[in-house]
Design a protein around this motif. Sequence first.
Motif, PDB file in Angstrom:
ATOM      1  N   PHE A 152       1.119  -1.452  -0.352  1.00 43.49           N
ATOM      2  CA  PHE A 152      -0.452   0.291  -0.191  1.00 43.49           C
ATOM      3  C   PHE A 152       0.926   1.467   0.116  1.00 43.49           C
ATOM      4  CE2 PHE A 152      -2.370  -3.078   2.001  1.00 43.49           C
ATOM      5  CZ  PHE A 152      -3.739  -3.445   0.479  1.00 43.49           C
ATOM      6  N   SER A 153       2.167   1.089  -0.409  1.00 44.10           N
ATOM      7  CA  SER A 153       3.284   2.354  -0.506  1.00 44.10           C
ATOM      8  C   SER A 153       4.142   1.999  -0.848  1.00 44.10           C
ATOM      9  CB  SER A 153       3.559   3.310   1.084  1.00 44.10           C
ATOM     10  OG  SER A 153       4.567   3.848   0.546  1.00 44.10           O
ATOM     11  N   ASN A 154       3.608   2.338  -2.524  1.00 46.10           N
ATOM     12  CA  ASN A 154       4.697   2.019  -3.204  1.00 46.10           C
ATOM     13  C   ASN A 154       5.109   3.373  -4.616  1.00 46.10           C
ATOM     14  OD1 ASN A 154       2.365   1.299  -4.833  1.00 46.10           O
ATOM     15  ND2 ASN A 154       2.111  -0.709  -3.742  1.00 46.10           N
ATOM     16  N   PHE A 230      -4.474   8.601   6.253  1.00 48.88           N
ATOM     17  CA  PHE A 230      -3.458   7.592   5.310  1.00 48.88           C
ATOM     18  C   PHE A 230      -3.698   6.584   5.792  1.00 48.88           C
ATOM     19  CE2 PHE A 230      -0.919  12.005   4.502  1.00 48.88           C
ATOM     20  CZ  PHE A 230      -1.592  12.346   3.453  1.00 48.88           C
ATOM     21  N   TYR A 231      -3.253   5.213   5.241  1.00 50.62           N
ATOM     22  CA  TYR A 231      -3.701   4.032   5.207  1.00 50.62           C
ATOM     23  C   TYR A 231      -4.821   3.933   5.087  1.00 50.62           C
ATOM     24  CZ  TYR A 231       1.785   4.165   6.123  1.00 50.62           C
ATOM     25  OH  TYR A 231       2.988   4.418   6.807  1.00 50.62           O
ATOM     26  N   THR A 232      -5.469   4.258   4.990  1.00 49.43           N
ATOM     27  CA  THR A 232      -6.691   4.177   4.607  1.00 49.43           C
ATOM     28  C   THR A 232      -7.743   3.759   3.441  1.00 49.43           C
ATOM     29  OG1 THR A 232      -6.976   5.829   7.035  1.00 49.43           O
ATOM     30  CG2 THR A 232      -9.047   5.216   6.173  1.00 49.43           C
ATOM     31  N   ARG A 233      -8.671   2.754   3.175  1.00 54.17           N
ATOM     32  CA  ARG A 233      -8.520   1.798   2.117  1.00 54.17           C
ATOM     33  C   ARG A 233     -10.141   1.777   2.071  1.00 54.17           C
ATOM     34  NH1 ARG A 233      -9.011  -3.731  -0.602  1.00 54.17           N
ATOM     35  NH2 ARG A 233      -7.744  -4.253   1.393  1.00 54.17           N
ATOM     36  N   LEU A 234     -10.623   2.847   1.512  1.00 51.14           N
ATOM     37  CA  LEU A 234     -12.289   2.319   0.924  1.00 51.14           C
ATOM     38  C   LEU A 234     -12.614   1.141   0.205  1.00 51.14           C
ATOM     39  CD1 LEU A 234     -15.232   3.753   0.407  1.00 51.14           C
ATOM     40  CD2 LEU A 234     -14.472   3.742  -1.817  1.00 51.14           C
ATOM     41  N   VAL A 256      -5.196  -0.587   6.569  1.00 53.82           N
ATOM     42  CA  VAL A 256      -4.649  -1.558   5.726  1.00 53.82           C
ATOM     43  C   VAL A 256      -3.617  -2.106   7.175  1.00 53.82           C
ATOM     44  CG1 VAL A 256      -5.062  -0.417   3.926  1.00 53.82           C
ATOM     45  CG2 VAL A 256      -2.767  -0.063   4.670  1.00 53.82           C
ATOM     46  N   ARG A 257      -2.663  -1.135   8.052  1.00 54.17           N
ATOM     47  CA  ARG A 257      -1.852  -1.337   8.370  1.00 54.17           C
ATOM     48  C   ARG A 257      -2.616  -3.048  10.635  1.00 54.17           C
ATOM     49  NH1 ARG A 257      -0.900   4.284  10.414  1.00 54.17           N
ATOM     50  NH2 ARG A 257      -3.197   4.331  10.478  1.00 54.17           N
ATOM     51  N   ARG A 262     -14.049   0.435   9.589  1.00 55.74           N
ATOM     52  CA  ARG A 262     -15.574   1.243  10.480  1.00 55.74           C
ATOM     53  C   ARG A 262     -16.461   1.888   9.656  1.00 55.74           C
ATOM     54  NH1 ARG A 262     -12.969   6.624  12.167  1.00 55.74           N
ATOM     55  NH2 ARG A 262     -15.306   7.440  12.594  1.00 55.74           N
ATOM     56  N   LYS A 263     -17.489   2.094   9.550  1.00 55.49           N
ATOM     57  CA  LYS A 263     -18.881   2.519   8.952  1.00 55.49           C
ATOM     58  C   LYS A 263     -18.639   3.625   8.395  1.00 55.49           C
ATOM     59  CE  LYS A 263     -21.693  -1.204   8.346  1.00 55.49           C
ATOM     60  NZ  LYS A 263     -22.603  -2.250   8.935  1.00 55.49           N
ATOM     61  N   LEU A 264     -18.889   5.169   7.896  1.00 52.26           N
ATOM     62  CA  LEU A 264     -18.908   6.203   7.624  1.00 52.26           C
ATOM     63  C   LEU A 264     -19.941   7.184   7.226  1.00 52.26           C
ATOM     64  CD1 LEU A 264     -15.221   7.371   7.045  1.00 52.26           C
ATOM     65  CD2 LEU A 264     -16.087   7.293   8.777  1.00 52.26           C
ATOM     66  N   GLU A 265     -20.936   7.697   7.711  1.00 51.31           N
ATOM     67  CA  GLU A 265     -21.877   8.339   7.347  1.00 51.31           C
ATOM     68  C   GLU A 265     -21.632   9.276   5.857  1.00 51.31           C
ATOM     69  OE1 GLU A 265     -26.203  10.775   8.153  1.00 51.31           O
ATOM     70  OE2 GLU A 265     -24.319  10.538   9.581  1.00 51.31           O
TER      71      GLU A 265
END
Length: 549
Positions: A152-154, A230-234, A256-257, A262-265
């Motif tokens: 996820f970091s490239n 950061f490090y947060t994937r949909l 991703v780590r 979690r859910k977000l409105e």
Amino acid sequence: MLRISQLKLPAGQEKEEVRQALLSRLSIKEEELLSWEIRRRSLDARKKPVLRDVYTIDFQVKNEKKVRRAFRKKGNCSLEPCREKPYRMPENGQNVPKTRPVVAGFGPAGLFCAWLLAKKGLCPLVIEQGAPVEERKKDVEHFWKSGELAPFSNVQFGEGGAGTFSDGKLNTLIKDPEGRIRKVLEVFVEHGAPEEILYDAKPHIGTDLLGQVVQGIRREIQSLGGEIRFYTRLTGLETEGRETGNVLKEIRCQDVRTGEERKLECQTLVLAPGHSARHTFRMLWETDIPMEAKAFAVGVRVEHPQTLINHSQYGTEEAGKLGAAAYKLSYKEPEGRGVYSFCMCPGGYVVNASSEEGYLAVNGMSYHARDGKNANSAIVVTVTPEDFGSAHPLAGIAFQRRLEQAAFSAGGGKIPVQRLEDFEKNVPTRELTAQGWEPCMKGAWQFANLRPVFPEEISRSLLEGMKKFDARIRGFSSPDTLLSGVESRTSSPVRILRGETMESSVAGLYPCGEGAGYAGGITSAAVDGLKVAEKICARYAPFDRTGKV
């Protein structure tokens, strides 16, 4: 304000020399020139080795009527009122937002979309599966040295997008009557990019500088109430039905780590995932978001000594103040398939741009100085859904993966490199010839046979194109020309469908940028980000910063 066009001067003039030439051409004294600005500079190399820079300059003088009456046309040089429209920031709408807009992806499209949303008081929340650019650079350097890939970091994933590890090229062919391109360049300059990008016909920032510029824009977004995670994937979307159709309700995100989800409105989501977000594309397809396969291009990176390219373009091997020469080549086969150069990097490096274990893709990059010994460019062939063997929206991704898996196998996990003569003979390269050119690469490489990596019709097209290009640049198809592969990430293999409002058929969902299929390169992706942000701003009033998401 007046504009003088087609003002030709010896190439490589300093700015003060240009100003003096302007005064002389207008036949005015220094005190009569109130202000001036270079708007465009391009190189005229038609009579090489005699080279000239061609300028367009906007200026103000004390007595416009006098200057216009006294001006005498010389050659193509002309004088006229400046009618260029500056970019106008959008006006906010009246609807009160329930939640902050979420921007998924922090490449050029997401970056500029979030920047404009923040400027207009909408306090965007940005989610990016990769790392901030300063950490990302360390991960990429480690990968090039050790071969250990951070998924996820490239080169493909992280702040700034894939363009951060290229040449930082900003030229684009899109039409722009609204001044968005100029605005993008101005924002780059405000955050540390060289002023020359505002007027050079082929502007570039360079990999070494672009990361610093991106950090500066990020800090401005944060100072205006934006947030970047950061490090947060949909990982998912949820919609609800209304009489007018599906409406976005919430999104799911994953750290991703840790794997925590979690859910977000969410009532407004900008999808700016970049062209390599394959997991995101699959999630969208499984969620029934309308999308389709689209054409792109695949091929190889080619390397030549920069002196060869300089001699062809400038008439001399030494570039001097002009900097390393670039080129742009294209050829259309009788059957209709196109072969062309892409992402040309003067004085640059071929880089391992892989983003998945067991698959290998290459790209090119240059630093700002463009002082590497080799020039490299992708030479690619257009491919369409007919080549993919399926009409499935994700068939282009499967096609890419087949090539990248074959390239990984050919090089044993290292970048496979082959001389053009051996590619034509379909035999592995064993060593360089006595006069052979050496590769300039970031990442381990080894000699191999690239021919079996491609379908035979693609290989034939590459060879035909290389031979045609030799007529334009002598030595381009030398037996010692170095090929490496596979160049498979030229643009997105999918298009996420949207309408005139920039929305998907799911209300509140805005596909954006190159990954969504609406741009090709840093500048056009940034412009698309502005367009999407304008639509959102026109709908919503500024966000209440005391609210929570």
